[in-house]
Structures are given as C-alpha cells and as structure tokens.
Design an enzyme around this catalytic site. Structure first.
Site, PDB file in Angstrom:
ATOM      1  N   THR A 259      -3.509  -5.274   0.451  1.00 46.63           N
ATOM      2  CA  THR A 259      -2.869  -3.986   0.752  1.00 46.63           C
ATOM      3  C   THR A 259      -3.729  -3.208   1.744  1.00 46.63           C
ATOM      4  O   THR A 259      -3.213  -2.415   2.531  1.00 46.63           O
ATOM      5  CB  THR A 259      -2.633  -3.161  -0.529  1.00 46.63           C
ATOM      6  OG1 THR A 259      -3.887  -2.765  -1.082  1.00 46.63           O
ATOM      7  CG2 THR A 259      -1.842  -3.938  -1.559  1.00 46.63           C
TER       8      THR A 259
ATOM      9  N   HIS B 118      19.625  27.654 -10.770  1.00 44.44           N
ATOM     10  CA  HIS B 118      20.410  28.773 -11.301  1.00 44.44           C
ATOM     11  C   HIS B 118      19.769  30.126 -10.999  1.00 44.44           C
ATOM     12  O   HIS B 118      18.550  30.295 -11.147  1.00 44.44           O
ATOM     13  CB  HIS B 118      20.556  28.628 -12.820  1.00 44.44           C
ATOM     14  CG  HIS B 118      21.184  27.339 -13.238  1.00 44.44           C
ATOM     15  ND1 HIS B 118      22.458  26.973 -12.893  1.00 44.44           N
ATOM     16  CD2 HIS B 118      20.694  26.303 -13.980  1.00 44.44           C
ATOM     17  CE1 HIS B 118      22.741  25.778 -13.398  1.00 44.44           C
ATOM     18  NE2 HIS B 118      21.678  25.348 -14.057  1.00 44.44           N
TER      19      HIS B 118
ATOM     20  N   LYS C  36       0.862  -1.195   0.000  1.00 45.75           N
ATOM     21  CA  LYS C  36       0.000   0.000   0.000  1.00 45.75           C
ATOM     22  C   LYS C  36       0.889   1.233   0.000  1.00 45.75           C
ATOM     23  O   LYS C  36       1.736   1.407   0.885  1.00 45.75           O
ATOM     24  CB  LYS C  36      -0.896  -0.007   1.246  1.00 45.75           C
ATOM     25  CG  LYS C  36      -1.946   1.095   1.232  1.00 45.75           C
ATOM     26  CD  LYS C  36      -3.005   0.856   0.157  1.00 45.75           C
ATOM     27  CE  LYS C  36      -4.255   0.247   0.720  1.00 45.75           C
ATOM     28  NZ  LYS C  36      -5.196  -0.135  -0.365  1.00 45.75           N
TER      29      LYS C  36
HETATM   30  O1  LIG Z   1      28.414  23.983  -9.842  1.00 38.43           O
HETATM   31  C1  LIG Z   1      28.256  23.849 -11.072  1.00 38.43           C
HETATM   32  N1  LIG Z   1      28.578  22.664 -11.653  1.00 38.43           N
HETATM   33  C2  LIG Z   1      28.416  22.445 -12.995  1.00 38.43           C
HETATM   34  O2  LIG Z   1      28.735  21.340 -13.504  1.00 38.43           O
HETATM   35  C3  LIG Z   1      27.891  23.495 -13.758  1.00 38.43           C
HETATM   36  N2  LIG Z   1      27.597  23.619 -15.066  1.00 38.43           N
HETATM   37  C4  LIG Z   1      27.072  24.860 -15.247  1.00 38.43           C
HETATM   38  O3  LIG Z   1      26.653  25.318 -16.338  1.00 38.43           O
HETATM   39  N3  LIG Z   1      27.046  25.547 -14.067  1.00 38.43           N
HETATM   40  C5  LIG Z   1      27.566  24.709 -13.120  1.00 38.43           C
HETATM   41  N4  LIG Z   1      27.750  24.876 -11.787  1.00 38.43           N
END
Ligand SMILES: O=c1[nH]c(=O)c2[nH]c(=O)[nH]c2[nH]1
Length: 301
Positions: free
Chosen positions: A57, A250, A12
């Site tokens: 279950t 990012h 489950k």
């Molecule tokens: O810490 C990072 N590792 C990467 O492999 C990578 N590649 C990327 O474009 N930016 C980063 N930053």
C-alpha cells in the site's frame, strides 16, 4: 471447521495530496484525498502470508504522489482513471482497481481588491467526490466513473410543506404548509461513459440540484429528492443514475408565548439529532448496467 475467503481487496486509504502548479506567478492548487483499492488473486497473502503478489500500500501511495507530478492533477475523475488504468495494466497480479477521491476546494484570497496569486481560503463545506473502477483487459475491460458531492448543506426558509401524512396512536407531529427545510445532501452519479467533460458536468449537476431544491414547492423531502435527481439526469444526458441521501435537519419553531411573543416561523431550534434520513436511487430507463461501479472500498462511504 472450514472457511472460505469470500472477498478481499486492499489498498491505501486517504492519501492526502496537494498539487501546486507554480510555473507562472499565478499559482494553481488542487487538494485531494485519494483512496486506492486493488483487486485480484491475493488470497495467498491472507491464507498463507505469502506477499509475492502484494504491491505494498506504501507503493500505491507513492504512485498517487508521483502521478500528480508526472501526469498532473486536473479533474479528479481523470486522475482516478489514470491511476486505476495504471494499476490494472502495469501491475501484473492486479485485475481490478477502485480509486476513490475527495476534493477540497479553495478560492483565491482577495487582497486590496485583487485576487492573490498564491493565497487561498478554503471553501465549502461541500466536497466533490469521485469513485473510479477499472477492471479486466482487452474486450473484457470495464471502466466506471461515479462523480458526486457530499456535505452540500442547503436550507430554504419557506416553500416547504409536510401534511397529509399517515397518523397512528404515536403521531404528534402537526401538519405544516410552511416550514424551514434544511439538509446536507450526499449525491453520487454514475456516468454511462468515460468520455465526459468532468468540470462542466459537475457544474451543471450541482447547479441543477440546488435550483430544484430552491424552486420546487416541496411537499416532502422525499419529493424534493426525486425532483433534484431527475433534474440532474435531465441536465446531463451522460448520466445513467443518481443516488441521493439527505438528512432532514429539523428546525423546530420555538414557543415564545411564555414571553408574550408570537413566533410566525422566525425563531427556530436547529436540532442536530435525531434526523429523518431520506434516500433515493434514480436510474434512467435503458441506462447501461452498473456492473461493479458501486462496489466500494472501505473508509470513505
Ligand atoms: O419531508 C419529510 N419527510 C418525512 O418523511 C418526514 N417525517 C417527519 O417527521 N417529518 C418529515 N418531513
């Protein structure tokens, strides 16, 4: 044509269970999501439809609820071990059990400056996780506990670099010695033993992960993960292994020059995708073999 049923397990998934302790005016709460998976010779259920060995279950779900009352719900690692041992020891056709648990945390509401007895606010976003495997009987008994945390969202506004990387004809990324680094860590750690203070080790492991993220002058998220993982292994000798997965969330510096402003790492576009995905498995030299500790059940990967 002939075929082989190579592998199977069933259970489950995601039984949502809240346990309130209300023996005193100050209540306590545990809030979890339990997934069970039973292993054994259940081929007939698949091949011929014979259910005679199949514990439904639905019964597995009921067991989780009943055990929360009868045995209590303290550390999720302990609860998982109790459930897994029950299925293997008390349900005849079951030779192995995998219990995966997520725990959602709550903190007490503060009302008029005092912690409230029976009102909480959900905390997070991080979620504590556990995956318990029990299999075999007698001398063949094996028990594995994997603790973890997911959605551990971290950001540092400096102390991160990314430079000196390999460049090809498609590389446009500028080198940087000062960037924002943000991630949402999933970490899973395998204990070498089940004789562990689960609360204390969880606190020490997560503290080690966060401290390393904060204090290391990062040259890449890869290097940060290595340091976070080894710091956790240093902090808790009972750990055999740690696995980390971290998206690189990012943060791009916005070009404000069209508006006549400089932007020395002050205003960012926080992209949600695509993201780099950095992974590492770090094993303590000489640690006991993982056996089937990492064999997952579906659904909560
Ligand atoms: O810490 C990072 N590792 C990467 O492999 C990578 N590649 C990327 O474009 N930016 C980063 N930053």
């Amino acid at each position: 044509m002939s075929y082989t049923l190579q592998d199977h397990q069933y259970g489950k998934a995601e039984t949502r269970l809240v346990r309130i302790y209300r023996d005193a005016p100050r209540h306590e709460i545990r809030d979890v999501n339990v997934t069970t998976a039973l292993r054994g010779s259940f081929e007939d259920a698949y091949l011929t439809g014979d259910q005679s060995k199949v514990l439904p279950t639905d019964s597995q779900k009921n067991t989780a609820y009943a055990f929360a009352k009868e045995h209590g719900l303290g550390s999720i690692e302990d609860f998982g071990l109790t459930l897994a041992r029950h299925f293997v020891d008390d349900v005849e056709p079951v030779s192995g059990a995998r219990i995966e648990i997520e725990e959602f945390s709550w903190r007490r509401a503060v009302v008029d400056g005092a912690e409230h007895d029976h009102t909480w606010l959900r905390t997070g976003p991080e979620i504590r996780t556990a995956a318990i495997t029990v299999e075999g009987e007698g001398d063949a008994r094996r028990e594995h506990v994997i603790g973890g945390v997911k959605d551990l969202v971290l950001l540092k506004s400096t102390g991160s670099e990314f430079a000196g990387f390999l460049k090809d004809g498609y590389t446009t990324l500028p080198e940087t010695h000062d960037r924002v680094m943000a991630t949402s860590v999933v970490a899973k750690w395998r204990f070498a033993t089940v004789d562990v203070d689960w609360e204390d080790t969880y606190t020490r492991i997560t503290a080690a992960l966060v401290k390393e993220f904060a204090t290391l002058q990062s040259l890449a998220l890869q290097q940060t993960l290595w340091h976070m993982g080894t710091a956790a292994l240093d902090a808790v000798p009972e750990l055999a292994e740690i696995r980390l997965v971290a998206p690189n969330k990012h943060h791009f510096v916005v070009d404000l020059s069209p508006f006549g402003s400089e932007n020395p790492n002050e205003v960012f576009f926080a992209a949600d995708r695509p993201y780099g995905l950095i992974e590492a498995t770090i094993v303590r030299d000489g640690a006991p073999d993982a056996g089937s500790a990492w064999r997952a059940s579906a659904g909560l990967a």
